[in-house]
Write an enzyme that holds these catalytic residues in place. Structure first.
Site, PDB file in Angstrom:
ATOM      1  N   HIS A   1      13.980  69.653 -41.971  1.00  0.00           N
ATOM      2  CA  HIS A   1      14.125  70.490 -43.158  1.00  0.00           C
ATOM      3  C   HIS A   1      14.386  71.926 -42.730  1.00  0.00           C
ATOM      4  CE1 HIS A   1      13.306  72.338 -47.009  1.00  0.00           C
ATOM      5  NE2 HIS A   1      13.542  71.140 -47.532  1.00  0.00           N
TER       6      HIS A   1
ATOM      7  N   ASP B   1      13.731  63.318 -49.317  1.00  0.00           N
ATOM      8  CA  ASP B   1      14.789  62.323 -49.509  1.00  0.00           C
ATOM      9  C   ASP B   1      14.534  61.015 -48.779  1.00  0.00           C
ATOM     10  OD1 ASP B   1      16.485  63.830 -51.173  1.00  0.00           O
ATOM     11  OD2 ASP B   1      17.023  65.056 -49.456  1.00  0.00           O
TER      12      ASP B   1
HETATM   13  N1  CMC Z   1      17.864  64.159 -36.706  1.00  0.00           N
HETATM   14  C1  CMC Z   1      17.984  64.488 -35.409  1.00  0.00           C
HETATM   15  N2  CMC Z   1      17.906  65.758 -34.936  1.00  0.00           N
HETATM   16  C2  CMC Z   1      17.711  66.724 -35.849  1.00  0.00           C
HETATM   17  C3  CMC Z   1      17.582  66.456 -37.224  1.00  0.00           C
HETATM   18  C4  CMC Z   1      17.662  65.109 -37.634  1.00  0.00           C
HETATM   19  N3  CMC Z   1      17.556  64.788 -38.935  1.00  0.00           N
HETATM   20  N4  CMC Z   1      17.407  67.608 -37.903  1.00  0.00           N
HETATM   21  C5  CMC Z   1      17.411  68.583 -36.981  1.00  0.00           C
HETATM   22  N5  CMC Z   1      17.603  68.047 -35.730  1.00  0.00           N
HETATM   23  C6  CMC Z   1      17.592  68.766 -34.448  1.00  0.00           C
HETATM   24  C7  CMC Z   1      18.838  69.624 -34.257  1.00  0.00           C
HETATM   25  O1  CMC Z   1      19.876  68.898 -33.630  1.00  0.00           O
HETATM   26  C8  CMC Z   1      18.283  70.744 -33.420  1.00  0.00           C
HETATM   27  O2  CMC Z   1      18.154  70.266 -32.107  1.00  0.00           O
HETATM   28  P1  CMC Z   1      18.365  71.277 -30.838  1.00  0.00           P
HETATM   29  O3  CMC Z   1      17.254  72.274 -30.984  1.00  0.00           O
HETATM   30  O4  CMC Z   1      18.257  70.402 -29.662  1.00  0.00           O
HETATM   31  O5  CMC Z   1      19.715  71.895 -31.041  1.00  0.00           O
HETATM   32  C9  CMC Z   1      16.850  70.933 -33.954  1.00  0.00           C
HETATM   33  O6  CMC Z   1      16.489  69.669 -34.493  1.00  0.00           O
HETATM   34  C10 CMC Z   1      16.738  71.991 -35.020  1.00  0.00           C
HETATM   35  O7  CMC Z   1      17.691  71.701 -35.992  1.00  0.00           O
HETATM   36  P2  CMC Z   1      18.358  72.752 -36.937  1.00  0.00           P
HETATM   37  O8  CMC Z   1      19.798  72.414 -37.117  1.00  0.00           O
HETATM   38  O9  CMC Z   1      18.006  74.141 -36.503  1.00  0.00           O
HETATM   39  O10 CMC Z   1      17.621  72.468 -38.250  1.00  0.00           O
HETATM   40  P3  CMC Z   1      18.028  73.126 -39.551  1.00  0.00           P
HETATM   41  O11 CMC Z   1      16.778  73.736 -40.034  1.00  0.00           O
HETATM   42  O12 CMC Z   1      19.215  73.988 -39.475  1.00  0.00           O
HETATM   43  O13 CMC Z   1      18.520  71.880 -40.393  1.00  0.00           O
HETATM   44  C11 CMC Z   1      18.529  70.104 -41.870  1.00  0.00           C
HETATM   45  C12 CMC Z   1      17.786  71.336 -41.367  1.00  0.00           C
HETATM   46  C13 CMC Z   1      17.814  69.590 -43.110  1.00  0.00           C
HETATM   47  C14 CMC Z   1      19.961  70.452 -42.265  1.00  0.00           C
HETATM   48  C15 CMC Z   1      18.514  69.050 -40.735  1.00  0.00           C
HETATM   49  O14 CMC Z   1      17.184  68.768 -40.351  1.00  0.00           O
HETATM   50  C16 CMC Z   1      19.231  67.796 -41.143  1.00  0.00           C
HETATM   51  O15 CMC Z   1      20.463  67.730 -41.025  1.00  0.00           O
HETATM   52  N6  CMC Z   1      18.483  66.730 -41.603  1.00  0.00           N
HETATM   53  C17 CMC Z   1      19.079  65.520 -42.045  1.00  0.00           C
HETATM   54  C18 CMC Z   1      19.648  65.718 -43.433  1.00  0.00           C
HETATM   55  C19 CMC Z   1      18.561  65.769 -44.476  1.00  0.00           C
HETATM   56  O16 CMC Z   1      17.663  64.931 -44.501  1.00  0.00           O
HETATM   57  N7  CMC Z   1      18.673  66.758 -45.372  1.00  0.00           N
HETATM   58  C20 CMC Z   1      17.752  66.891 -46.484  1.00  0.00           C
HETATM   59  C21 CMC Z   1      17.043  68.177 -46.463  1.00  0.00           C
HETATM   60  S1  CMC Z   1      15.696  68.159 -47.638  1.00  0.00           S
HETATM   61  C22 CMC Z   1      16.432  68.238 -49.151  1.00  0.00           C
HETATM   62  C23 CMC Z   1      16.704  69.624 -49.550  1.00  0.00           C
HETATM   63  O17 CMC Z   1      15.740  70.371 -49.786  1.00  0.00           O
HETATM   64  O18 CMC Z   1      17.882  69.951 -49.686  1.00  0.00           O
END
Ligand code: CMC
Length: 432
Positions: free
Chosen positions: A309, A366
């Site tokens: 998240h 989700d």
């Molecule tokens: N699976 C695998 N790795 C992940 C995931 C995941 N679902 N989410 C984050 N990571 C990794 C990412 O690759 C990064 O790794 P590294 O540090 O090695 O580069 C690390 O965790 C931090 O990720 P981030 O991109 O900085 O995380 P973020 O805060 O920008 O992204 C997110 C948040 C929700 C976009 C992401 O976790 C994601 O794509 N999750 C899957 C999609 C999802 O379930 N989205 C629903 C969000 S909740 C509903 C809402 O409120 O909208």
């Protein structure tokens, strides 16, 4: 406490005011930084930028806390319902009996979609993406009710109560009509005597000459789902609504922009991606090991959907509530869904895996919501639409906060330009 911060730039020291919110959240007020120093703050995606002050929702992602107008989400989920929580989020207090009745009445009286608007649906292919249909049909409310959508803060605030009730009620009706249109079924019109969720299920699932009557477990589960989605601080779609609203754009067009933002798989569309993932695991007869291994490679296209998240570095409190509800709803309805077993196994495995633990990636709202919706008979293509119905009150409350803030600025961030420096126009193609 020291109420200024200091920053040293180009050998000069500047002081900046510090703000403290009611829950002790601290911020450095950088609004004058550029004027005083020539510097802007760079924060791609605004991950560490407060774009506003807000009195609606408090979220502490490190500790997994979510409160609306001060009331914990756990208490609302336990004791309130969607309509009451919507009122709380929009108006700041729980309604007394008279207010609740008045609000409920407004929702009931404004549920129908009039004939002229119904024709809009016919302009779409039957297989059009439901969120694309929803955003454009909601925007068209501004064309059908121009008196409520004047693009003047003052006039639109004067009509706010009616516009807000219309938005909540009609988004739900439009959603049900999109479902019926896509299935080639005749529309079912809202009934004034039905509660909000029962009415939605009636409009979705009634057959000619046979009204669908929701069993209490089903209506309650939908109520809980909508309630858990009511608001979530400055997420992508809510920030979008605020941005659009800040230009004095009316409530309906601002909500329509929020629906567009919500449709992406990294935001509201994640519940669809979770189901696709669970189906794929089921079809392969896999236990999820392959998906977890692929997710750990770090590609954005192979993430474990429903995990992680932008702000929670702990369990999403909504995911805990939904996870529990999911099991009990399926049990009460006598449904045995293999996808629930897969989801539970996936969660268990990920929560033991150092990749997820070290990055503080936990299940989000989700992860289980799709399994509940599937149990209620809602097709995957409609999942994000259901999220939009739930989130509408939050968008409304945030739009109102923008519109009612005296001397609020239009949202207009800056950038660090990295394109070509000044160069002369040298034509490649000679004009004749
Ligand atoms: N699976 C695998 N790795 C992940 C995931 C995941 N679902 N989410 C984050 N990571 C990794 C990412 O690759 C990064 O790794 P590294 O540090 O090695 O580069 C690390 O965790 C931090 O990720 P981030 O991109 O900085 O995380 P973020 O805060 O920008 O992204 C997110 C948040 C929700 C976009 C992401 O976790 C994601 O794509 N999750 C899957 C999609 C999802 O379930 N989205 C629903 C969000 S909740 C509903 C809402 O409120 O909208």
């Amino acid at each position: 406490m020291d109420h200024t911060a200091s920053i040293r730039l180009d050998e000069k020291e500047f002081s900046l005011p510090v703000m403290v919110g009611t829950e002790g959240e601290k911020a450095v007020d950088t609004r004058k930084l550029r004027v005083d120093t020539g510097y802007i703050c760079y924060d791609q995606g605004y991950g560490n930028t407060g774009s506003c002050t807000s009195g609606i929702t408090y979220l502490d992602g490190d500790n997994g806390i979510l409160r609306h107008r001060g009331i914990p989400i756990e208490q609302l989920a336990e004791s309130s319902d969607f309509v009451e929580t919507a009122y709380l989020v929009i108006y700041g207090e729980l309604p007394n009996a008279a207010k609740r009745k008045e609000f409920g009445m407004k929702l009931r009286q404004n549920a129908a979609i009039e004939m002229q608007m119904q024709r809009i649906f016919e302009g779409y292919p039957r297989d059009a993406p439901p969120m694309a249909m929803l955003s454009s049909i909601v925007a068209s409310l501004a064309a059908h009710y121009p008196d409520l959508a004047t693009n003047s803060f003052e006039r639109d605030l004067a009509n706010f109560d009616l516009a807000a009730a219309m938005a909540i009620s009609k988004v739900r009706t439009i959603a049900a009509m999109i479902y019926r249109y896509q299935k080639g079924l005749p529309y079912v019109f809202p009934k004034q005597d039905l509660p909000f969720c029962d009415n939605f299920l009636h409009m979705m699932f009634s057959e000619p000459y046979q009204d669908y009557v929701a069993v209490p477990e089903v209506a309650r589960a939908l109520n809980l789902l909508l309630l858990l989605h009511v608001d979530h601080e400055q997420n992508c779609s809510t920030s979008t609504v605020r941005t659009v609203g800040s230009s004095a754009s009316n409530l309906f067009t601002s909500i329509s922009a929020g629906i567009c933002a919500l449709s992406g798989p990294l935001h509201g569309g994640a519940n669809v991606s979770v189901m696709q993932m669970l189906h794929a695991i089921h079809a392969e007869g896999d236990d999820g090991t392959r998906f977890i291994a692929a997710a750990k490679l770090g590609s954005k296209d192979s993430r474990l959907m429903g995990f992680g998240h932008p702000v929670y570095r702990n369990f999403d409190p909504r995911a805990k509530i939904i996870g529990k509800a999911c099991e009990s709803v399926l049990q009460k309805l006598g449904i045995k869904d293999p996808l629930l077993d897969i989801a539970k196994r996936l969660e268990e495995a990920a929560l033991k895996d150092d990749y997820f633990l070290s990055r503080k990636l936990y299940p989000n709202v989700d992860f289980y919501s799709g399994i509940i919706m599937r149990a209620l008979g809602i097709p995957t293509s409609m999942f994000t639409v259901i999220f939009a119905i739930g989130r509408t009150p939050g968008w409304i409350a945030n739009w109102h906060e923008v519109a009612a803030t005296p001397k609020g600025r239009i949202y207009r961030p800056r950038q660090v330009y990295i394109g070509p420096v000044k160069r002369d126009y040298v034509p490649i193609v000679q004009r004749v």
